[in-house]
Motif scaffolding. Structure first.
Motif, PDB file in Angstrom:
ATOM      1  N   THR A 103     -11.372  -8.929   3.247  1.00 53.14           N
ATOM      2  CA  THR A 103     -10.518  -9.488   2.208  1.00 53.14           C
ATOM      3  C   THR A 103      -9.726  -8.374   1.557  1.00 53.14           C
ATOM      4  N   ARG A 118      -7.187  -7.303  -1.306  1.00 52.65           N
ATOM      5  CA  ARG A 118      -6.792  -7.817  -2.614  1.00 52.65           C
ATOM      6  C   ARG A 118      -5.626  -7.016  -3.163  1.00 52.65           C
ATOM      7  N   VAL A 130      -1.642  -7.733  -5.664  1.00 51.79           N
ATOM      8  CA  VAL A 130      -0.835  -8.629  -6.482  1.00 51.79           C
ATOM      9  C   VAL A 130       0.363  -9.079  -5.661  1.00 51.79           C
ATOM     10  N   PRO A 144       4.086 -10.763  -4.693  1.00 55.19           N
ATOM     11  CA  PRO A 144       5.430 -10.506  -5.233  1.00 55.19           C
ATOM     12  C   PRO A 144       5.722 -11.379  -6.452  1.00 55.19           C
ATOM     13  N   LEU A 174      -3.925  -2.520   7.580  1.00 52.50           N
ATOM     14  CA  LEU A 174      -3.043  -3.670   7.396  1.00 52.50           C
ATOM     15  C   LEU A 174      -1.595  -3.207   7.459  1.00 52.50           C
ATOM     16  N   PRO A 175      -0.911  -3.522   8.555  1.00 57.97           N
ATOM     17  CA  PRO A 175       0.463  -3.044   8.752  1.00 57.97           C
ATOM     18  C   PRO A 175       1.385  -3.562   7.651  1.00 57.97           C
ATOM     19  N   GLU A 198       2.548  -7.018   7.546  1.00 58.23           N
ATOM     20  CA  GLU A 198       1.532  -8.036   7.264  1.00 58.23           C
ATOM     21  C   GLU A 198       1.154  -8.035   5.782  1.00 58.23           C
ATOM     22  N   ARG A 199       1.933  -7.344   4.968  1.00 57.19           N
ATOM     23  CA  ARG A 199       1.530  -7.245   3.556  1.00 57.19           C
ATOM     24  C   ARG A 199       2.290  -8.206   2.664  1.00 57.19           C
ATOM     25  N   TYR A 200       3.315  -8.821   3.182  1.00 56.87           N
ATOM     26  CA  TYR A 200       4.049  -9.868   2.479  1.00 56.87           C
ATOM     27  C   TYR A 200       4.449  -9.470   1.071  1.00 56.87           C
ATOM     28  N   GLY A 201       4.752  -8.174   0.879  1.00 58.60           N
ATOM     29  CA  GLY A 201       5.211  -7.739  -0.426  1.00 58.60           C
ATOM     30  C   GLY A 201       4.122  -7.577  -1.474  1.00 58.60           C
ATOM     31  N   PHE A 202       2.862  -7.772  -1.084  1.00 53.59           N
ATOM     32  CA  PHE A 202       1.775  -7.564  -2.031  1.00 53.59           C
ATOM     33  C   PHE A 202       1.642  -6.071  -2.346  1.00 53.59           C
ATOM     34  N   ARG A 203       1.269  -5.747  -3.583  1.00 53.49           N
ATOM     35  CA  ARG A 203       0.819  -4.398  -3.901  1.00 53.49           C
ATOM     36  C   ARG A 203      -0.689  -4.372  -3.698  1.00 53.49           C
ATOM     37  N   LEU A 204      -1.132  -3.783  -2.621  1.00 55.60           N
ATOM     38  CA  LEU A 204      -2.557  -3.787  -2.286  1.00 55.60           C
ATOM     39  C   LEU A 204      -3.344  -2.888  -3.238  1.00 55.60           C
ATOM     40  N   SER A 205      -4.538  -3.318  -3.593  1.00 59.96           N
ATOM     41  CA  SER A 205      -5.357  -2.422  -4.403  1.00 59.96           C
ATOM     42  C   SER A 205      -6.718  -2.156  -3.763  1.00 59.96           C
ATOM     43  N   THR A 206      -7.385  -3.189  -3.281  1.00 56.40           N
ATOM     44  CA  THR A 206      -8.716  -2.940  -2.715  1.00 56.40           C
ATOM     45  C   THR A 206      -8.897  -3.746  -1.442  1.00 56.40           C
ATOM     46  N   VAL A 207      -9.961  -3.392  -0.731  1.00 49.53           N
ATOM     47  CA  VAL A 207     -10.326  -4.162   0.447  1.00 49.53           C
ATOM     48  C   VAL A 207     -11.840  -4.287   0.456  1.00 49.53           C
TER      49      VAL A 207
END
Lengths: 138, 138
Positions: free
Chosen positions: A127, A129, A131, A133, B111-112, B115-124
């Motif tokens: 998973t 996680r 935020v 867009p 995660l390429p 494949e991030r769809y504009g998310f700001r990733l923080s954790t996994v």
DNA sequence: ATCTTGACTTAGACACAGTCCAATGTAGGA
DNA sequence: TCCTACATTGGACTGTGTCTAAGTCAAGAT
């Protein structure tokens, strides 16, 4: 998704209006409904369907491997009809939106032998996680 | 773990017998108790402690970043005091035992971008599932 | 050492997700 | 068409977690 119904009938599934409706609700690629959301939508198509039947049917679809159970938040489980392509999930920590994603590499291989403690590994769930867009903008 | 209590007091935490006991129960490296298990063990040390206080205290420890909340099964959340070393979990699909593990590589990097769809990733979070040696033997 | 006060704790009611059951209904084979 | 094993129903029940109002207490102020 009617091929799903065919497949299930081939496996001896008795085809009832209720089961048909639940399958229909799950149709579509990017839905990740909770059981109660499935129930609400099923009710629009078949007003008398009961909560217990929705739970039963979802449980059967899961054990038949046609639907995945996802619990990303410790609250209600969500049901993911996209069970035939390996994928992981990307969840927005603000609004809870879920997207299917496809990480590169062999995720199981990332766990070194000396970190496996004698387990026979079968699956890995990831998973991500962050935020989304939409929530970033707000 | 008394340095934990020190740290918390430094942050203005009021130190009560109840909180001390909850921290004590969580002491030790490889525990992954549910809230009710924590409550049961806390009750042995301080009979009058209430369920609500255990839930409150666990929630505070989580938001202070001293304890991790882990929900691997969609049932009760578990609390992991090992919050200061990044780690993932290995869960036995039979008996539910949880072990902390340390995968190699940069999990987020798997995660390429597309494949991030504009998310700001923080954790996994990664959950490896398999059967533990004990359950394999049985 | 005592006072004061806002933070903490308590018991129990409540909410939500999910399961179970006995009674009733029905899909699909004979 | 009939039969019956399987499916559905509604409501009670369980487990997990949250909330509230009233009482209690840690720790700074005096």
């Amino acid at each position: 998704m009617s091929d799903l119904l065919e497949r299930l009938r081939g496996r001896g599934w008795r085809l009832t209006a209720q089961r048909r409706v639940v399958a229909e609700v799950l149709d579509g690629d990017h839905v990740h409904y909770t059981a109660d959301e499935v129930h609400a939508k099923a009710t629009e198509l078949l007003p008398e369907i009961s909560r217990a039947t929705v739970y039963n049917t979802l449980g059967e679809l899961v054990s038949l491997g046609e639907v995945l159970e996802v619990s990303t938040d410790g609250r209600a489980k969500r049901y993911d009809p996209n069970a035939h392509h390996a994928h992981q999930h990307l969840v927005c920590s603000r609004c809870g939106t879920i997207r299917d994603v496809h990480p590169s590499g062999d995720l199981l291989a990332d766990l070194p032998t000396e970190e496996r403690y004698g387990f026979r590994l079968s699956t890995v769930e990831v998973t991500y996680r962050g935020v989304c867009p939409n929530c970033s903008a707000a």
